[in-house]
Design an enzyme around this catalytic site. Sequence first.
Site, PDB file in Angstrom:
ATOM      1  N   SER A 113       0.789  -1.227   0.000  1.00  0.00           N
ATOM      2  CA  SER A 113       0.000   0.000   0.000  1.00  0.00           C
ATOM      3  C   SER A 113       0.823   1.281   0.000  1.00  0.00           C
ATOM      4  O   SER A 113       1.571   1.526  -0.925  1.00  0.00           O
ATOM      5  CB  SER A 113      -0.961  -0.034   1.182  1.00  0.00           C
ATOM      6  OG  SER A 113      -1.825   1.058   1.124  1.00  0.00           O
ATOM      7  N   ASP A 281      -6.174   2.483  -2.997  1.00  0.00           N
ATOM      8  CA  ASP A 281      -7.384   2.443  -2.171  1.00  0.00           C
ATOM      9  C   ASP A 281      -7.573   3.690  -1.307  1.00  0.00           C
ATOM     10  O   ASP A 281      -8.629   3.881  -0.725  1.00  0.00           O
ATOM     11  CB  ASP A 281      -7.451   1.161  -1.322  1.00  0.00           C
ATOM     12  CG  ASP A 281      -6.247   0.942  -0.448  1.00  0.00           C
ATOM     13  OD1 ASP A 281      -5.332   1.795  -0.464  1.00  0.00           O
ATOM     14  OD2 ASP A 281      -6.207  -0.087   0.258  1.00  0.00           O
TER      15      ASP A 281
HETATM   16  C1  VG1 Z   1      -3.158   1.994   8.422  1.00  0.00           C
HETATM   17  C2  VG1 Z   1      -4.339   2.918   8.627  1.00  0.00           C
HETATM   18  C3  VG1 Z   1      -5.637   2.136   8.509  1.00  0.00           C
HETATM   19  C4  VG1 Z   1      -5.677   1.405   7.157  1.00  0.00           C
HETATM   20  C5  VG1 Z   1      -4.438   0.560   7.001  1.00  0.00           C
HETATM   21  C6  VG1 Z   1      -4.366  -0.096   5.643  1.00  0.00           C
HETATM   22  O1  VG1 Z   1      -3.140   1.003   9.420  1.00  0.00           O
HETATM   23  O2  VG1 Z   1      -4.263   3.557   9.865  1.00  0.00           O
HETATM   24  O3  VG1 Z   1      -6.718   3.010   8.648  1.00  0.00           O
HETATM   25  O4  VG1 Z   1      -6.812   0.582   7.074  1.00  0.00           O
HETATM   26  O5  VG1 Z   1      -3.269   1.362   7.156  1.00  0.00           O
HETATM   27  O6  VG1 Z   1      -4.430   0.856   4.632  1.00  0.00           O
HETATM   28  P1  VG1 Z   1      -2.223   1.100  10.740  1.00  0.00           P
HETATM   29  O7  VG1 Z   1      -2.438  -0.202  11.462  1.00  0.00           O
HETATM   30  O8  VG1 Z   1      -0.820   1.307  10.273  1.00  0.00           O
HETATM   31  O9  VG1 Z   1      -2.714   2.282  11.493  1.00  0.00           O
HETATM   32  V1  VG1 Z   1      -3.521   0.656   3.254  1.00  0.00           V
HETATM   33  O10 VG1 Z   1      -3.987   1.833   2.161  1.00  0.00           O
HETATM   34  O11 VG1 Z   1      -2.005   0.686   3.862  1.00  0.00           O
HETATM   35  O12 VG1 Z   1      -3.943  -0.860   2.720  1.00  0.00           O
HETATM   36 CO    CO Z   2      -3.570   1.426   0.327  1.00  0.00          CO
END
Ligand code: VG1
Ligand code: CO
Length: 543
Positions: A113, A281
């Site tokens: 991501s 996304d």
């Molecule tokens: C982060 C965001 C979360 C999101 C996740 C995946 O997670 O805070 O809201 O769903 O990334 O998004 P975390 O655990 O690092 O806070 V993506 O666009 O990286 O698939």
């Molecule tokens: Co993403």
Amino acid sequence: MPIKTIETQPFPDQKPGTSGLRKRVAHYQQLHYVENYVQSIFDVLEGTDGQTLVMGGDGRFFNKEAIQTAMKIAAAHGFGRVIVGQNGLLSTPAASHLIRHNKAFGGLVFSASHNPGGPDGDFGIKYNISNGGPAPERITNAVFARSKEITSFRITEEPDVDLSSVGTQKLDDMTVEVVDPVADYADLMQTLFDFAALHGLFASGFRMKFDAMYAITGPYAKAILEGMLGAPEGTVINALPLPDFGGGHPDPNLVYAKDLFDELMAPDAPDFGAASDGDGDRNLIIGRNRFVTPSDSLALLAANAHHAPGYAKGITGIARSMPTSAAADRVAEKLGIEMHETPTGWKFFGNLLDAGRVTICGEESAGTGSDHVREKDGLWAVLLWLNILAARKQGVDEIVREHWKTYGRNYYTRHDYEEIETAKAEAVMEHLRTQLGELPGQNFGSLTVAAADDFSYLDPIDGSLAEHQGLRVIFADGSRIVVRLSGTGTVGATLRLYIERYVGPDGDHDVETQEALSELIGLTSELTNIHRLTGRDAPTVIT
Ligand code: VG1
Ligand code: CO
């Protein structure tokens, strides 16, 4: 060609996080690391014989190698068909759509991501289930358990599949269908939005900049915005997906998309600016002279979705992750629809969407989406915004201001402390956790604590319980402090502090955000003792 069974040793660290298994590329390149993980996923699934899988990734370094390996293991495991994006590319929302559209058994998304790419960057693999959404914890926990005891995997010895052109091939008995990554997704968007009105918007001279950040949304945005909607060439910038995202950090926020932000704040700014992340996304929305926080964007999209044909009948409910501001709650209240507060990560929205309890979901981390897929969807959010602008014939700033005048404003910021030593990050969590019991009723300056807890979520559909999802301190006036550990980082630990204050419809909506939240920011430092416990005097990223 024969299928071979190859002996292997388990890895102790294949535990999926918020969104799949993310590690440094070099870590993924270890002998059998991909094979073990993919085989562990397949081992916990039942009834995969002859079934269809969707595969694709954001094109980052190692995407091509990992996808070939995964296809060979899928063939050996007895899957009947793999649908794969040309050159191994698919945005996360497009992968979700293809799973649903083709009634596939599930899919593998190859992406880390928003994390940087390239040989020194990150890589990731995520398994999605038949509804098109990320596997729920019941499955990811089983995969982790399996990965700790795996002793062999099975793989075909066939050569690599040629993914460079669209068409059907065979990999042993398995069919491999290479598809255009954009076509079906673009069709889906046409069922949701008024493309004629959007075409008219661009024809009338509306100016927009879309920063694809050298990541996967480039081809999608080019085809839809410039190709189908007639936006002038050059509307989409940094459109060519590169394995290292041009050396940048494909996270569409005010730090990594600063150039876009500056352009939108300039005197001759375009009408609208947007950006998406590595896997397509997330979305960043900036109007001329008006940045829209993702939490506000969720509320605004929910309040205005009926302007788009796909949502003309209204929405059934809204869900937001717990750290996301409560702006959307006020919209749900006014519309008289359900509102759900879930843990961080899109996997918690799937059940609610499947059950028809909610139509629109969102997270403060720049993720918004709807029941059209089971992932957040960057370009979808941009198109919905454009549809609303076209229908209301107003600019972003005007629409945001009217919203605040109706619902009030939730001032909101997130302070990230990245790559801290894990023990230190845990000490911060522990420091706050031990105070939770005694905080309610205490006064700090103008603030009184109404409640404090470690958030847990009971899924109303399947009854599963997710605990320890973030520490919350809630104040009597609706202000909030939330602290949690990130589950997507690959080095050390990242602490996220989420800070929010509500000001009613008649309050002052024009204070600079950090200023408006300064008392709460100071109190957060005090309650967490973050500076002393981590040795850091400031956050790495403020969004
Ligand atoms: C982060 C965001 C979360 C999101 C996740 C995946 O997670 O805070 O809201 O769903 O990334 O998004 P975390 O655990 O690092 O806070 V993506 O666009 O990286 O698939
Ligand atoms: Co993403």
